[in-house]
Design a protein around this motif. Structure first.
Motif, short mmCIF file in Angstrom:
data_model
loop_
_atom_site.label_atom_id
_atom_site.label_comp_id
_atom_site.label_asym_id
_atom_site.label_seq_id
_atom_site.Cartn_x
_atom_site.Cartn_y
_atom_site.Cartn_z
N ARG A 240 -14.89 -2.23 52.31
CA ARG A 240 -15.44 -3.48 52.84
C ARG A 240 -16.75 -3.81 52.15
O ARG A 240 -17.02 -4.97 51.81
CB ARG A 240 -15.64 -3.36 54.35
CG ARG A 240 -14.34 -3.31 55.15
CD ARG A 240 -14.62 -3.53 56.62
NE ARG A 240 -15.46 -2.51 57.20
CZ ARG A 240 -14.99 -1.39 57.73
NH1 ARG A 240 -13.69 -1.14 57.73
NH2 ARG A 240 -15.83 -0.50 58.26
N HIS A 241 -17.59 -2.77 51.94
CA HIS A 241 -18.87 -3.02 51.27
C HIS A 241 -18.64 -3.48 49.84
O HIS A 241 -19.36 -4.36 49.34
CB HIS A 241 -19.72 -1.75 51.29
CG HIS A 241 -20.20 -1.37 52.67
ND1 HIS A 241 -20.29 -2.29 53.69
CD2 HIS A 241 -20.62 -0.19 53.18
CE1 HIS A 241 -20.75 -1.68 54.76
NE2 HIS A 241 -20.95 -0.41 54.48
N GLU A 242 -17.65 -2.85 49.16
CA GLU A 242 -17.38 -3.24 47.77
C GLU A 242 -16.93 -4.70 47.70
O GLU A 242 -17.37 -5.45 46.83
CB GLU A 242 -16.29 -2.33 47.18
CG GLU A 242 -16.74 -0.92 46.88
CD GLU A 242 -17.68 -0.84 45.69
OE1 GLU A 242 -18.31 0.21 45.52
OE2 GLU A 242 -17.81 -1.84 44.96
N GLU A 243 -16.03 -5.08 48.65
CA GLU A 243 -15.57 -6.47 48.66
C GLU A 243 -16.74 -7.42 48.92
O GLU A 243 -16.88 -8.44 48.24
CB GLU A 243 -14.49 -6.66 49.74
CG GLU A 243 -13.18 -5.94 49.41
CD GLU A 243 -12.19 -6.03 50.54
OE1 GLU A 243 -12.51 -6.70 51.56
OE2 GLU A 243 -11.09 -5.44 50.44
N GLU B 193 -12.28 6.32 57.64
CA GLU B 193 -13.21 5.29 58.12
C GLU B 193 -14.28 4.98 57.09
O GLU B 193 -14.62 3.82 56.84
CB GLU B 193 -13.85 5.74 59.43
CG GLU B 193 -12.89 5.82 60.61
CD GLU B 193 -13.52 6.45 61.84
OE1 GLU B 193 -12.89 6.43 62.91
OE2 GLU B 193 -14.64 6.98 61.73
N LEU B 194 -14.83 6.07 56.49
CA LEU B 194 -15.86 5.87 55.47
C LEU B 194 -15.29 5.18 54.23
O LEU B 194 -15.94 4.34 53.62
CB LEU B 194 -16.49 7.21 55.09
CG LEU B 194 -17.33 7.87 56.19
CD1 LEU B 194 -17.65 9.30 55.81
CD2 LEU B 194 -18.61 7.09 56.43
N ARG C 178 -26.37 2.05 50.70
CA ARG C 178 -25.37 2.42 51.70
C ARG C 178 -24.22 3.18 51.06
O ARG C 178 -23.73 4.17 51.59
CB ARG C 178 -24.85 1.15 52.39
CG ARG C 178 -23.83 1.42 53.49
CD ARG C 178 -24.47 2.09 54.69
NE ARG C 178 -23.58 2.10 55.83
CZ ARG C 178 -23.92 2.49 57.05
NH1 ARG C 178 -25.15 2.89 57.29
NH2 ARG C 178 -23.06 2.47 58.04
N LYS C 179 -23.80 2.73 49.89
CA LYS C 179 -22.71 3.41 49.19
C LYS C 179 -23.10 4.83 48.84
O LYS C 179 -22.31 5.76 48.99
CB LYS C 179 -22.36 2.62 47.92
CG LYS C 179 -21.23 3.24 47.12
CD LYS C 179 -20.95 2.43 45.88
CE LYS C 179 -19.86 3.09 45.04
NZ LYS C 179 -19.59 2.32 43.80
#
Length: 325
Positions: A238-241, A231-232, A177-178
């Motif tokens: 958020r994904h990293e957290e 937004e991205l 996703r990243k």
């Protein structure tokens, strides 16, 4: 997988000495990165010593664009962060703490370091004989079901493997996703330049009369693209957290299994079971990720009668945004 359940009745002098050394090192050395405040760990969060004698973890240094210490702004030239020396004082402190922690592995801290040789299935906790007698009597009505540690390890071996596999798959998902997000951000930049050229070409034809509308559309492009980039970026954070939580759980669980740390294995299993939906049962949709924009010119009679409606920046779904050119 074979597990050891040999009893450990008390701490010997060598282990006590390790504990004292570790406590002294904690007081003397900063064992947390000054930037992210995360505890140093080898090799994922290696402590790197800068020429100014500040110590920063390698992931933080890799995120820094300029070759300057983030604490005092002293330049460390063009050195690759990987080539900077490790802070061996911190590494020694980490080793001492690791050894000190091993003194408490698989023994009950509540009851004189008795061996954790039994397991309460109701509480999902490894327990000693005193725990069973005082706090976890084998009564199904109270939710306490006691089995031997060997039986618990045998029964849960498959679940342990499943947890590791789910965590790993989840991390792979977030990494993909990243990568998609970075690709979209790159393509959004190209799209911005493309649309700006389209707008510029069109409004050159309309000359000064359309200048005000042109500026409005250019502003709209910047606003919409920057909003999407924000937004991205927020989604990336958020994904990293989330990925950090999963990675921490994965690394802790893997380390616990490798060193047969019963307390940590079952504590982490309990944490995983209680938070499985939040941690790993995550699905992604590319529909929002692929939200794109296009300049749509409106021709002839309409722009003559209503200049304020000439052209617009429209949102659209463009799956090509996640395709690297």
């Amino acid at each position: 997988m074979a597990y050891s359940t040999d009893p450990t009745s008390s701490l010997d002098l060598e282990k006590e000495k390790f504990i004292l050394v570790a406590k002294d090192l904690i007081n003397i050395l900063g064992l947390e990165c000054e930037i992210c405040k995360e505890e140093y760990a080898m090799p994922d969060r290696t402590p790197k010593l800068l020429p100014c004698n500040h110590t920063i973890c390698l992931p933080c240094l890799n995120r820094i664009v300029s070759s300057q210490c983030p604490v005092c702004r002293t330049s460390y030239y063009d050195s690759n962060p990987d080539d900077l020396p490790n802070d061996f004082k911190v590494v020694s402190g980490l080793d001492a703490i690791k050894k000190a922690k091993s003194a408490f592995r698989n023994v009950c801290m509540k009851h004189n370091c008795r061996s954790l040789d039994q397991y309460c299935a109701g509480c999902m906790l490894p327990v000693c004989s005193d725990c069973v007698r005082l706090d976890h009597s084998n009564d199904a009505n109270d939710g306490h079901v006691i089995v031997s540690m060997a039986r618990a390890l045998e029964d849960n071996d498959g679940r342990f493997g499943d947890i590791e596999e789910k965590c790993k798959n989840n991390m792979d998902q977030f990494n993909r996703r990243k990568d998609n997000i970075e690709t979209v951000k790159t393509n959004l930049g190209k799209l911005k330049e493309k649309m700006l050229r389209e707008v510029e070409d069109k409004f050159n034809e309309y000359s000064a009369l359309l200048l005000q509308r042109k500026e409005s559309l250019v502003a709209s492009i910047y606003e919409k693209i920057e909003k999407r980039e924000i937004e991205l970026g927020n989604e990336t954070n958020r994904h990293e957290e989330h990925n950090t939580k999963v990675k921490t759980l994965y690394n802790s669980f893997k380390a616990a299994r490798e060193c047969n740390d019963l307390r940590d294995m079952f504590a982490l299993q309990k944490e995983f079971v209680n938070n499985e939906n939040e941690l790993v049962d995550v699905t992604f949709s590319n529909e929002k990720l692929c939200e794109s924009f296009a300049f749509k010119p409106v021709w002839e009679e309409r722009f003559k009668t209503d200049l304020s409606a000439l052209g617009d920046i429209l949102s659209k779904i463009d799956n090509q945004l996640i395709s690297a050119e």
